[in-house]
Scaffold this motif. Structure first.
Motif, mmCIF file in Angstrom:
data_model
loop_
_atom_site.group_PDB
_atom_site.id
_atom_site.type_symbol
_atom_site.label_atom_id
_atom_site.label_comp_id
_atom_site.label_asym_id
_atom_site.label_seq_id
_atom_site.Cartn_x
_atom_site.Cartn_y
_atom_site.Cartn_z
ATOM 1 N N GLY A 16 5.698 -4.431 4.226
ATOM 2 C CA GLY A 16 5.124 -4.810 5.512
ATOM 3 C C GLY A 16 3.709 -4.341 5.752
ATOM 4 O O GLY A 16 3.198 -4.439 6.871
ATOM 5 N N LEU A 17 3.032 -3.835 4.719
ATOM 6 C CA LEU A 17 1.690 -3.270 4.892
ATOM 7 C C LEU A 17 0.581 -4.316 4.774
ATOM 8 O O LEU A 17 -0.591 -3.984 4.895
ATOM 9 N N THR A 18 0.935 -5.585 4.531
ATOM 10 C CA THR A 18 -0.084 -6.610 4.351
ATOM 11 C C THR A 18 -0.704 -7.063 5.670
ATOM 12 O O THR A 18 -1.779 -7.652 5.684
ATOM 13 N N ARG A 19 -0.036 -6.817 6.779
ATOM 14 C CA ARG A 19 -0.571 -7.250 8.070
ATOM 15 C C ARG A 19 -1.239 -6.077 8.797
ATOM 16 O O ARG A 19 -0.848 -4.927 8.620
ATOM 17 N N LYS A 20 -2.221 -6.393 9.613
ATOM 18 C CA LYS A 20 -2.927 -5.369 10.379
ATOM 19 C C LYS A 20 -2.013 -4.880 11.504
ATOM 20 O O LYS A 20 -1.555 -5.665 12.329
ATOM 21 N N SER A 21 -1.737 -3.592 11.529
ATOM 22 C CA SER A 21 -0.832 -3.020 12.517
ATOM 23 C C SER A 21 -1.555 -2.697 13.822
ATOM 24 O O SER A 21 -2.792 -2.649 13.874
ATOM 25 N N GLU A 22 -0.781 -2.481 14.869
ATOM 26 C CA GLU A 22 -1.349 -2.081 16.151
ATOM 27 C C GLU A 22 -2.070 -0.745 16.024
ATOM 28 O O GLU A 22 -3.112 -0.519 16.650
ATOM 29 N N ALA A 23 -1.514 0.146 15.196
ATOM 30 C CA ALA A 23 -2.141 1.451 14.983
ATOM 31 C C ALA A 23 -3.531 1.295 14.373
ATOM 32 O O ALA A 23 -4.475 1.992 14.765
ATOM 33 N N LYS A 79 -5.200 -4.072 1.999
ATOM 34 C CA LYS A 79 -5.864 -4.922 1.010
ATOM 35 C C LYS A 79 -5.134 -4.929 -0.331
ATOM 36 O O LYS A 79 -5.025 -5.962 -0.992
ATOM 37 N N TYR A 80 -4.623 -3.752 -0.749
ATOM 38 C CA TYR A 80 -3.997 -3.639 -2.069
ATOM 39 C C TYR A 80 -2.469 -3.533 -1.997
ATOM 40 O O TYR A 80 -1.834 -3.094 -2.955
ATOM 41 N N ALA A 81 -1.898 -3.946 -0.871
ATOM 42 C CA ALA A 81 -0.441 -3.819 -0.689
ATOM 43 C C ALA A 81 0.349 -4.576 -1.752
ATOM 44 O O ALA A 81 1.450 -4.161 -2.127
ATOM 45 N N LYS A 82 -0.189 -5.691 -2.258
ATOM 46 C CA LYS A 82 0.513 -6.495 -3.258
ATOM 47 C C LYS A 82 -0.009 -6.261 -4.678
ATOM 48 O O LYS A 82 0.382 -6.982 -5.607
ATOM 49 N N ASP A 83 -0.870 -5.290 -4.840
ATOM 50 C CA ASP A 83 -1.452 -5.001 -6.157
ATOM 51 C C ASP A 83 -0.396 -4.348 -7.053
ATOM 52 O O ASP A 83 0.113 -3.265 -6.739
ATOM 53 N N SER A 84 -0.079 -4.983 -8.182
ATOM 54 C CA SER A 84 0.974 -4.486 -9.077
ATOM 55 C C SER A 84 0.610 -3.179 -9.770
ATOM 56 O O SER A 84 1.474 -2.527 -10.367
ATOM 57 N N ARG A 85 -0.651 -2.782 -9.687
ATOM 58 C CA ARG A 85 -1.048 -1.509 -10.310
ATOM 59 C C ARG A 85 -0.466 -0.310 -9.568
ATOM 60 O O ARG A 85 -0.397 0.794 -10.112
ATOM 61 N N PHE A 86 -0.054 -0.516 -8.312
ATOM 62 C CA PHE A 86 0.580 0.556 -7.544
ATOM 63 C C PHE A 86 2.095 0.406 -7.690
ATOM 64 O O PHE A 86 2.686 -0.563 -7.206
ATOM 65 N N THR A 87 2.713 1.360 -8.365
ATOM 66 C CA THR A 87 4.128 1.262 -8.729
ATOM 67 C C THR A 87 5.030 0.954 -7.547
ATOM 68 O O THR A 87 5.884 0.078 -7.612
ATOM 69 N N PHE A 88 4.877 1.694 -6.451
ATOM 70 C CA PHE A 88 5.701 1.478 -5.270
ATOM 71 C C PHE A 88 4.848 1.054 -4.071
ATOM 72 O O PHE A 88 5.112 1.435 -2.941
ATOM 73 N N GLY A 89 3.817 0.262 -4.329
ATOM 74 C CA GLY A 89 2.967 -0.192 -3.240
ATOM 75 C C GLY A 89 1.980 0.869 -2.793
ATOM 76 O O GLY A 89 1.787 1.905 -3.450
ATOM 77 N N THR A 90 1.354 0.627 -1.662
ATOM 78 C CA THR A 90 0.276 1.499 -1.173
ATOM 79 C C THR A 90 0.701 2.353 0.028
ATOM 80 O O THR A 90 -0.144 2.839 0.769
ATOM 81 N N GLY A 91 1.997 2.525 0.230
ATOM 82 C CA GLY A 91 2.482 3.297 1.380
ATOM 83 C C GLY A 91 2.010 4.735 1.404
ATOM 84 O O GLY A 91 1.825 5.323 2.477
#
Length: 322
Positions: A16-23, A79-91
Motif C-alpha cells: 500500500g505504499l504506492t499511493r501518497k498518504s495523508e501523513a 517511488k520505489y515501492a514496486k522495485d524488485s531490488r527491495f526484498t520486502f518492499g520499501t516499508g
C-alpha cells in the motif's frame, strides 16, 4: 520455464505504499509552512538588524531540514515501492526516516544544553520585547504544525482489525516517520513556550537565569522523546520479532493436533502494520505449504508468509520450538 509462468503464485510487495498518504501530504504542508516562516524571519532579521529574529529563522531552518528528510522518506518509499531490488518492499524506509529524525532531535537537544551552559557562564543582554515577539511567532507557526501532524495514521496495507492484540502490538502500526516529524514541531513548540515563560520572568522579575534554565528543561524532555523514538525505530530496522501474542496466535492456528508442530518461527515487521513470517513445520501427515498459509488468521496482518514443511517418519519428532 518462462518468467511469466509463475504469475499465479506471485504477489506484490508494495504494502500500500504506492499511493501518497495523508501523513505525507500533511508533512509537506508543514515543511512549506516552516520554510516560509524561516525565510520571513531571516529576511526580517537582516532588514531590521534583529539577531533574535535571525537566530530563530536559522533555528527553523534546522527543523525544516529534519522535516525535509521525513518528506523525502515518504517520497522515496512511494517511488520505489514496486522495485524488485527491495526484498520486502520499501516499508523500512519509514523507520529509517524516523530514526534519522530521532538522531537530529537528540542533536538539537544537546545544542540547547551547550547554548544554555554558555549563557550561564557568559550572560548576554536580552532584548526582551523582540525576543518575546519572535517566540510568540514561532509558537503560532509550530502550534499550527502540531495540529496538522496530529493525524490518525492511515494503514491501507494493514489488516484493518479494530481490536488490539495485546500490549505493544499497536505500536507496530505506528508511522514512525510521521512521529519523527510530529516530535520535531512539538519540540519547537515546547521551546517557544518555555522561552516565553523565561523571557517574561526575565523582563518583569529580573530572573535572567530562567532563560538558560528553561533551555535545560526543554532539552531533557526532547532527549526523552528522542530516546523513545530511537528505540522504536532501531528495533524495526533490526527486524525485531513481533510481539509474543502474534507468535502464539500463529502456533494455535497451525498446531491443531499433536502430530503437527512448528519448529522454527520468525515474524517481523516489514512496513507499518505489515509483517513477514517464516514458519518451519514438522508433521506426520504433511500437506502443501498453501494449506498452512491459509490457517494463519488474516487479522494478524502477516502479509508475506514462507512455509517449510518436513515429514516426521518416527515417534520422536517433537523438537524445541525455534
Amino acid at each position: 520455464m518462462g518468467k511469466h509462468t509463475v504469475t499465479p503464485w506471485t504477489h506484490p510487495h508494495d504494502f500500500g505504499l504506492t499511493r501518497k498518504s495523508e501523513a505525507e501530504r500533511r508533512t509537506l504542508i508543514v515543511l512549506w509552512i516552516t520554510l516560509i516562516a524561516m525565510v520571513v524571519e531571516i529576511a526580517a532579521g537582516i532588514r531590521f538588524g534583529s539577531i533574535a529574529l535571525l537566530a530563530d529563522g536559522l533555528h527553523m531552518g534546522s527543523h525544516a531540514t529534519a522535516l525535509g528528510i521525513n518528506a523525502l522518506a515518504y517520497y522515496y518509499a512511494r517511488k520505489y515501492a514496486k522495485d524488485s531490488r527491495f526484498t520486502f518492499g520499501t516499508g523500512k524506509i519509514n523507520a529509517l526516516g524516523g530514526y534519522t529524525g530521532a538522531v537530529l532531535l537528540a542533536f538539537f537537544a544537546l545544542t540547547m544544553v551547550f547554548e544554555g551552559g554558555n549563557r550561564l557562564l557568559h550572560p548576554q543582554p536580552i532584548e526582551f520585547d523582540w525576543a518575546i515577539g519572535v517566540a510568540v511567532v514561532g509558537l503560532i507557526v509550530n502550534a499550527v504544525s502540531v495540529v496538522l501532524l496530529h493525524v490518525k495514521e492511515d494503514h491501507g496495507h494493514a489488516h484493518g482489525c479494530g481490536h488490539d492484540h495485546g500490549h505493544g502490538h499497536h505500536h507496530d502500526h505506528e508511522d514512525l516517520n510521521l512521529r519523527s516529524a510530529y516530535l520535531h514541531v512539538l519540540a519547537d513548540a515546547l521551546t517557544s513556550v518555555l522561552a516565553i515563560i523565561a523571557l517574561l520572568a526575565g523582563k518583569y522579575l529580573g530572573a535572567v537565569w530562567m532563560d538558560p534554565a528553561m533551555g535545560f528543561v526543554g532539552a531533557v524532555l526532547i532527549l526523552r522523546w528522542s530516546w523513545s523514538l530511537l528505540k522504536q525505530t532501531g528495533l524495526r530496522l533490526l527486524d525485531h520479532q513481533a510481539p509474543p501474542q502474534i507468535h502464539e496466535a500463529v502456533r494455535e492456528a497451525i498446531e491443531t493436533d499433536e502430530q503437527t508442530e512448528i519448529f522454527d518461527l520468525h515474524i517481523w515487521l516489514i512496513a507499518p502494520g505489515a509483517y513477514a513470517a517464516i514458519i518451519g513445520i514438522v508433521t506426520h501427515k504433511p500437506k502443501a505449504p498453501e494449506y498452512y498459509k491459509k490457517l494463519v488468521p488474516s487479522h494478524l496482518g502477516i502479509s508475506h508468509i514462507t512455509v517449510e514443511v518436513h515429514e516426521c517418519e518416527n515417534d520422536i519428532c517433537r523438537t524445541a520450538s525455534g
